[in-house]
Design a protein around this motif. Structure first.
Motif, PDB file in Angstrom:
ATOM      1  N   ALA A 106       1.110  -1.109  -0.037  1.00 29.48           N
ATOM      2  CA  ALA A 106       0.185   0.180   0.001  1.00 29.48           C
ATOM      3  C   ALA A 106       0.438   1.271  -0.412  1.00 29.48           C
ATOM      4  O   ALA A 106       0.441   1.998  -0.611  1.00 29.48           O
ATOM      5  N   ALA A 109       2.678   1.472  -3.457  1.00 31.56           N
ATOM      6  CA  ALA A 109       1.364   1.926  -4.227  1.00 31.56           C
ATOM      7  C   ALA A 109       0.838   3.728  -4.408  1.00 31.56           C
ATOM      8  O   ALA A 109       0.785   4.274  -5.108  1.00 31.56           O
ATOM      9  N   SER A 113       1.825   5.900  -6.949  1.00 30.01           N
ATOM     10  CA  SER A 113       0.244   7.047  -7.756  1.00 30.01           C
ATOM     11  C   SER A 113       0.846   8.493  -8.090  1.00 30.01           C
ATOM     12  O   SER A 113       0.611   9.333  -8.650  1.00 30.01           O
ATOM     13  N   GLN A 137      -7.529   5.482  -5.013  1.00 26.60           N
ATOM     14  CA  GLN A 137      -6.394   4.316  -5.134  1.00 26.60           C
ATOM     15  C   GLN A 137      -7.061   3.256  -4.646  1.00 26.60           C
ATOM     16  O   GLN A 137      -7.006   2.071  -4.924  1.00 26.60           O
ATOM     17  N   GLY A 138      -7.313   3.209  -2.978  1.00 25.74           N
ATOM     18  CA  GLY A 138      -7.621   2.571  -1.529  1.00 25.74           C
ATOM     19  C   GLY A 138      -8.875   2.075  -2.242  1.00 25.74           C
ATOM     20  O   GLY A 138      -8.956   0.712  -2.775  1.00 25.74           O
ATOM     21  N   ASN A 141      -8.447  -0.518  -5.612  1.00 24.89           N
ATOM     22  CA  ASN A 141      -7.955  -1.442  -5.085  1.00 24.89           C
ATOM     23  C   ASN A 141      -8.493  -2.352  -4.443  1.00 24.89           C
ATOM     24  O   ASN A 141      -9.124  -3.330  -3.837  1.00 24.89           O
ATOM     25  N   SER A 144     -11.145  -4.145  -6.865  1.00 21.53           N
ATOM     26  CA  SER A 144     -10.088  -5.157  -7.247  1.00 21.53           C
ATOM     27  C   SER A 144      -9.917  -6.106  -7.284  1.00 21.53           C
ATOM     28  O   SER A 144     -10.134  -7.654  -7.411  1.00 21.53           O
ATOM     29  N   ALA A 145      -9.841  -6.272  -5.526  1.00 18.63           N
ATOM     30  CA  ALA A 145      -9.751  -7.191  -5.053  1.00 18.63           C
ATOM     31  C   ALA A 145     -11.005  -8.260  -4.700  1.00 18.63           C
ATOM     32  O   ALA A 145     -10.975  -9.747  -4.713  1.00 18.63           O
ATOM     33  N   PRO A 151      -3.499  -5.125  -6.975  1.00 17.22           N
ATOM     34  CA  PRO A 151      -3.213  -4.137  -6.469  1.00 17.22           C
ATOM     35  C   PRO A 151      -2.265  -3.118  -7.731  1.00 17.22           C
ATOM     36  O   PRO A 151      -2.368  -3.663  -8.678  1.00 17.22           O
ATOM     37  N   ALA A 152      -2.998  -2.127  -7.928  1.00 22.94           N
ATOM     38  CA  ALA A 152      -3.059  -1.606  -8.807  1.00 22.94           C
ATOM     39  C   ALA A 152      -2.714   0.103  -8.296  1.00 22.94           C
ATOM     40  O   ALA A 152      -2.913   0.677  -7.348  1.00 22.94           O
ATOM     41  N   THR A 153      -1.720   0.373  -9.605  1.00 22.26           N
ATOM     42  CA  THR A 153      -0.919   2.035  -8.677  1.00 22.26           C
ATOM     43  C   THR A 153      -1.183   2.835 -10.041  1.00 22.26           C
ATOM     44  O   THR A 153      -1.742   2.082 -11.456  1.00 22.26           O
TER      45      THR A 153
END
Length: 273
Positions: A106, A109, A113, A137-138, A141, A144-145, A151-153
């Motif tokens: 985290a 990431a 970002s 972003q949080g 993610n 996404s999970a 995890p993506a940034t």
């Protein structure tokens, strides 16, 4: 063939033990793909050489009926739709096991970002909102999970490319994401025919470019403490794992910066939301 160990030394031992099973066809095609990618990037940097080389090498392997694995033969058919969202099983043991790595990822990431946002600010002469960037972003993610994603940034390369194409608002990122989704749903069956040696060549060139060789001389002319930190992080990444390397590197880097810091209190300000 058994599973390859995750540890670097164990992986080298397993690869050396399997040297007798070397596939010369796969090796030749992988080297050919690597050479073609490098040549096209140097001769025609604006040409989509990666896609064409991977398609050409995969087509050659199929037409010549070479004993070379493809993505579909190794992993099966790729999904063309998103999976159904589901909540993971949360237990104290799993939280205890994953929390240190999650905090490091985290942190990394968020830094990535915010760096992307700063690059975008300079390119469009704008001002980003750091709190909004990290919060968005949080939540992204978390979503996404739920779909089994990683995890993506924010990515500097894609952000810069988007801006050069004319994107200056968040709508550009939304269009980018929708385009990737459509391509995944339409072209996923075709991706199964890509040859594994071509993918290996692509990953090798990507890793080489991510290391930014043109900056190595500048890194090595840095103060001795920075060079030690660079080498230590590199060794830990290879010999241990990425989360350990990042945790140790960031901690030691902060300690070095605090030692040499000359910032005054009035230079800090509360970021805009």
């Amino acid at each position: 063939a058994g599973a390859v160990p995750a540890e670097f030394v164990g992986k080298l031992k397993a690869l050396w033990a399997a040297r007798g099973s070397l596939n010369l066809s796969a090796l030749g095609m992988g080297l050919a793909a690597l050479i073609l990618i490098v040549l096209l990037r140097r001769l025609f940097p604006r040409f989509p050489g990666l896609i064409l080389v991977m398609a050409a090498v995969s087509a050659a392997i199929a037409m010549l009926h070479l004993p070379v694995e493809t993505i579909a033969s190794r992993y099966g058919a790729l999904p063309a739709t998103l999976p159904a969202p589901q909540l993971p099983q949360i237990t104290l043991a799993r939280v205890t096991e994953l929390l240190p790595s999650a905090l490091v990822i985290a942190f990394l990431a968020a830094i990535e970002s915010l760096l992307s946002a700063m690059v975008a600010d300079r390119m469009i002469e704008g001002t980003h909102r750091p709190n909004a960037e990290v919060l968005a972003q949080g939540w992204a993610n978390v979503g996404s999970a739920l779909f089994g994603g990683l995890p993506a940034t924010g990515a500097i390369a894609r952000t810069a490319t988007n801006i050069r194409a004319g994107g200056t608002t968040p709508i550009a990122g939304i269009v980018h994401a929708m385009t990737i989704l459509i391509v995944m749903m339409v072209a996923a069956p075709l991706a199964g025919y890509l040859a594994m040696p071509a993918m290996a060549a692509l990953l090798l060139t990507t890793a080489w470019n991510m290391s930014e060789p043109h900056k190595w001389r500048g890194y090595w002319s840095a103060p001795i403490s920075d060079r030690v930190l660079l080498v230590l992080t590199l060794v830990l990444t290879v010999m241990a794992d990425l989360t350990v390397a990042i945790g140790v590197g960031v901690g030691l880097g902060l300690a070095l910066r605090l030692r040499d810091s000359r910032f005054q209190a009035e230079e800090w300000r509360t970021p805009d939301r």
